[in-house]
Design a protein around this motif. Sequence first.
Motif, short mmCIF file in Angstrom:
data_model
loop_
_atom_site.label_atom_id
_atom_site.label_comp_id
_atom_site.label_asym_id
_atom_site.label_seq_id
_atom_site.Cartn_x
_atom_site.Cartn_y
_atom_site.Cartn_z
N GLY A 267 38.38 33.38 45.07
CA GLY A 267 37.39 33.80 44.08
C GLY A 267 37.35 35.29 43.90
N SER A 268 37.46 36.05 44.99
CA SER A 268 37.37 37.51 44.86
C SER A 268 38.56 38.05 44.08
CB SER A 268 37.27 38.17 46.24
OG SER A 268 38.48 38.09 46.96
N GLY A 269 39.77 37.47 44.29
CA GLY A 269 40.93 37.91 43.54
C GLY A 269 40.86 37.52 42.08
N GLY A 270 40.36 36.31 41.81
CA GLY A 270 40.25 35.87 40.43
C GLY A 270 39.17 36.60 39.67
N PHE A 271 38.00 36.76 40.27
CA PHE A 271 36.91 37.43 39.57
C PHE A 271 37.18 38.93 39.45
CE2 PHE A 271 34.17 33.73 41.07
CZ PHE A 271 34.24 33.11 39.83
N ALA A 272 37.86 39.51 40.45
CA ALA A 272 38.25 40.91 40.33
C ALA A 272 39.18 41.10 39.12
CB ALA A 272 38.93 41.40 41.61
N ARG A 273 40.03 40.09 38.86
CA ARG A 273 40.91 40.18 37.69
C ARG A 273 40.10 40.14 36.39
NH1 ARG A 273 46.48 39.50 36.92
NH2 ARG A 273 46.95 40.30 34.83
N ASN A 274 39.09 39.25 36.33
CA ASN A 274 38.21 39.25 35.17
C ASN A 274 37.57 40.62 34.97
OD1 ASN A 274 37.25 35.97 36.15
ND2 ASN A 274 38.41 36.43 34.31
N MET A 275 37.05 41.20 36.05
CA MET A 275 36.44 42.53 35.96
C MET A 275 37.45 43.56 35.47
SD MET A 275 34.41 42.67 39.59
CE MET A 275 32.97 41.69 39.97
N TYR A 276 38.63 43.51 36.07
CA TYR A 276 39.68 44.48 35.75
C TYR A 276 40.03 44.42 34.27
CZ TYR A 276 44.29 46.72 35.83
OH TYR A 276 45.38 47.53 35.57
N GLU A 277 40.17 43.23 33.72
CA GLU A 277 40.54 43.09 32.32
C GLU A 277 39.46 43.64 31.40
OE1 GLU A 277 43.46 42.20 31.19
OE2 GLU A 277 44.23 41.79 33.22
N VAL A 278 38.21 43.49 31.77
CA VAL A 278 37.12 44.06 30.96
C VAL A 278 37.19 45.59 30.99
CG1 VAL A 278 34.62 44.33 30.81
CG2 VAL A 278 35.62 42.07 31.15
N ILE A 656 39.44 50.46 48.38
CA ILE A 656 39.86 49.05 48.39
C ILE A 656 39.21 48.25 47.28
CG2 ILE A 656 40.41 49.02 50.86
CD1 ILE A 656 37.76 47.67 51.41
N THR A 657 38.16 48.77 46.65
CA THR A 657 37.53 48.07 45.52
C THR A 657 37.88 48.73 44.18
OG1 THR A 657 35.50 49.38 45.72
CG2 THR A 657 35.60 47.31 46.96
N SER A 658 38.76 49.71 44.19
CA SER A 658 39.08 50.44 42.96
C SER A 658 39.98 49.61 42.05
CB SER A 658 39.79 51.75 43.30
OG SER A 658 41.08 51.49 43.83
N PRO A 659 39.90 49.82 40.73
CA PRO A 659 40.82 49.13 39.82
C PRO A 659 42.28 49.41 40.14
CG PRO A 659 39.00 50.13 38.60
CD PRO A 659 38.89 50.62 40.01
N GLU A 660 42.57 50.62 40.63
CA GLU A 660 43.95 50.97 40.94
C GLU A 660 44.50 50.13 42.10
OE1 GLU A 660 41.90 53.97 38.71
OE2 GLU A 660 41.43 53.16 40.70
N ALA A 661 43.68 49.96 43.16
CA ALA A 661 44.11 49.14 44.29
C ALA A 661 44.30 47.70 43.87
CB ALA A 661 43.10 49.24 45.42
N TRP A 662 43.38 47.20 43.07
CA TRP A 662 43.50 45.82 42.60
C TRP A 662 44.70 45.66 41.68
CZ3 TRP A 662 41.89 41.39 44.28
CH2 TRP A 662 40.73 41.31 45.04
N ALA A 663 45.01 46.66 40.84
CA ALA A 663 46.16 46.56 39.95
C ALA A 663 47.45 46.39 40.75
CB ALA A 663 46.24 47.81 39.06
N ARG A 664 47.57 47.12 41.86
CA ARG A 664 48.76 46.97 42.71
C ARG A 664 48.84 45.56 43.29
NH1 ARG A 664 47.05 52.26 44.17
NH2 ARG A 664 45.97 51.47 46.04
N THR A 665 47.69 45.04 43.72
CA THR A 665 47.66 43.69 44.30
C THR A 665 48.02 42.64 43.26
OG1 THR A 665 46.03 44.35 45.96
CG2 THR A 665 46.19 42.01 45.47
N PHE A 666 47.49 42.78 42.03
CA PHE A 666 47.84 41.84 40.97
C PHE A 666 49.34 41.87 40.69
CE2 PHE A 666 43.38 42.88 39.22
CZ PHE A 666 42.80 41.91 40.01
N ALA A 667 49.90 43.08 40.65
CA ALA A 667 51.33 43.22 40.35
C ALA A 667 52.20 42.59 41.43
CB ALA A 667 51.68 44.71 40.20
N GLU A 668 51.72 42.61 42.67
CA GLU A 668 52.50 42.08 43.80
C GLU A 668 52.33 40.58 44.00
OE1 GLU A 668 51.00 44.44 46.94
OE2 GLU A 668 51.99 46.29 46.29
N ASN A 669 51.39 39.98 43.27
CA ASN A 669 51.07 38.56 43.50
C ASN A 669 51.04 37.79 42.19
OD1 ASN A 669 50.24 38.32 46.56
ND2 ASN A 669 49.36 40.24 45.81
#
Length: 673
Positions: A267-278, A656-669
Amino acid sequence: MSEQTPQDTAARSGETQEYLAKITNEPTNGKDLREVARVVFPANKDLDSLPLYIDGPINVEGPSSAGSDTASQHPDDIISRRSARIRPGKRVSFGSYFNAFPASYWRRWTVADSVVLRVKTTGAGSLIVYRSNARGVAQRVEDRRVEGTDTHEFELTLAPFGDGGWYWFDLISDDEGMILDEASWLVPSGDRHVGRVTLGVTTFNRPDYCVNTIKTIAAAQELDAVLDELIIVDQGNKLVSDEVDFAEAESAMNGKLRVIRQGNMGGSGGFARNMYEVLQGRETPQGVEKSDYVIILDDDILLETEGVLRAAAFADMCHTPSIIGGHMFDMYNKPLLNAYAEVVNPYRFLWGPIDGLGGVDFAERGLRSRPRLHRRWDADYNGWWMCLIPRVVMEDIGLSLPVFIKWDDSEYSLRAKEAGYPTISLPGAAVWHVSWADKDDAVDWQAYFHERNRLIAALLHSPYSKGGRMLRESITTDTKHVVSMQYYPAKSVLLAIQDVLAGPDGLHEMLPTRMPEIRAMKDDYSDARVVKDPADLPPVRRKKPPKTMEAPKAPTKPQLIPWAVRTVLKQTLRPVRDMAKENPEANVAHMDGHWSYLATLDSAIVSNADGTGASWYRRDPAQVRELMTESIKLHAELFAQWESLSKQYRAALPDITSPEAWARTFAENGPKK
């Protein structure tokens, strides 16, 4: 649902513009008004959920009477989503969860100082407006005789609602009967604009639920006025896009649906993606546009679309940017509200509903019969089954913690609160969701995430030295697992503590891997293996059956520590009874599987929460010794390092909660093939 033609799209666009003008420019007594809540009725004339829309008789002491006027609505009385019939000589109250106006919440959190009730009726009868105070005492505000077809307005002050209270109205028909054509609540709009919304759903292998949600949103034309797009983050291998009705549902969304595939990060990875896209915005002919809000929705829900409009309108009118949460009703018992307002106990660092505000069954007693629900209750957090988060909040405090599941929603609201952004659980905005009472998440692989993420949240936000009572409760929880022969969750808890001790740097890296690793351990533990057919398990046998059929009573608080010491020593040193090695000593229903009872047995067949199977629990003194030794060691280490760990996690939080950190995680997964 047929394919949309260009003419259909143009007509719908015109209806949207008309609706947008309607909700933002309704002058009354020189004030521009905005429609913020419409009186609605259940879709498909669903009588199971009707007590949430039409209130039953006032009965403070117990369940509603079956034969009273307001408890005997017929499906034919629901004419449409906005219209209902009041039969000859009958009285119907709209002082209900979905149709009363939560005046105290608007008084406390928004710039509104008054509300206008607008009611259109056909036929002869009486219209009575009521209000309540924080103690739930009802007061008649105004009554009017109505006849023919006419629209009636009542301008109502919000001044006396500091601590609680609602507005609502009743209709009493004359001998010919009458019809409520429509009704709504409006507030002065001032210079507040109508915010735009992105709906964000995260799913893992629930394509049928998701397609149903898409259809529900597409059919709610009034959402067009505020909806930018619906983003489905699909993390499964049973794809939403492969569902039979997906193409039809996608077409009905008129270009406002986007499906993003990625690896399973919970859920945290999926909802973080929703947040990121907004935060990134979306490309339009006019350039990049960004929604004002994301409304996070769970995948296994039934959505009351009116709640989306209410949450967005409320957020637009708040004094300060605020997280607006929706309530969760039980999907299989629709009038049952799981929690009215939830908080985190700062000393125990444990989440849950405020005392007396959990398990509220509106089929037994309606809103007017529940004085406690007339007080305003302020929440610490709201679950992410439905939760609106302003874009400006995400820009300020970042995205979700990378913790897969559990505590991501509550930690986010605690973080927001520290930055000056409150969380408000708004009555009248809600979804239906599968109840957690039907899940085994405390004793399956999720036990790891319960423990680890609670510890992380406490390290980040606990105001007490050593986390208050957190560590004491942690070792108590682990001990209960051990003495209950639940060795799989006990081991999971210990792995969680080890990962917390390792610090915050690996959270993103382990996001896609830790869950499958924990689940892979199941085969090593008898208590984790669920057997579907009871015939595959040996029969119950016991040389000396218990003298009473009642399960042993749990120890009282003064008895608990000596009981625990005595029980651990007994389980560590006493050999397992010979017969219990081959046959379980008892069949234990899930609801009876309390640790104090399981601790008296050497083996047992224990049912799982949803009734689909059972596991064979077997006492193992060697495992008891190993697990308890490791538990004492790890908890001592956690106690010694608490302050330094807290500093590490708090320092790492912005990164660890920054959009930049999450962008790297999305790209790797990316999505799994």
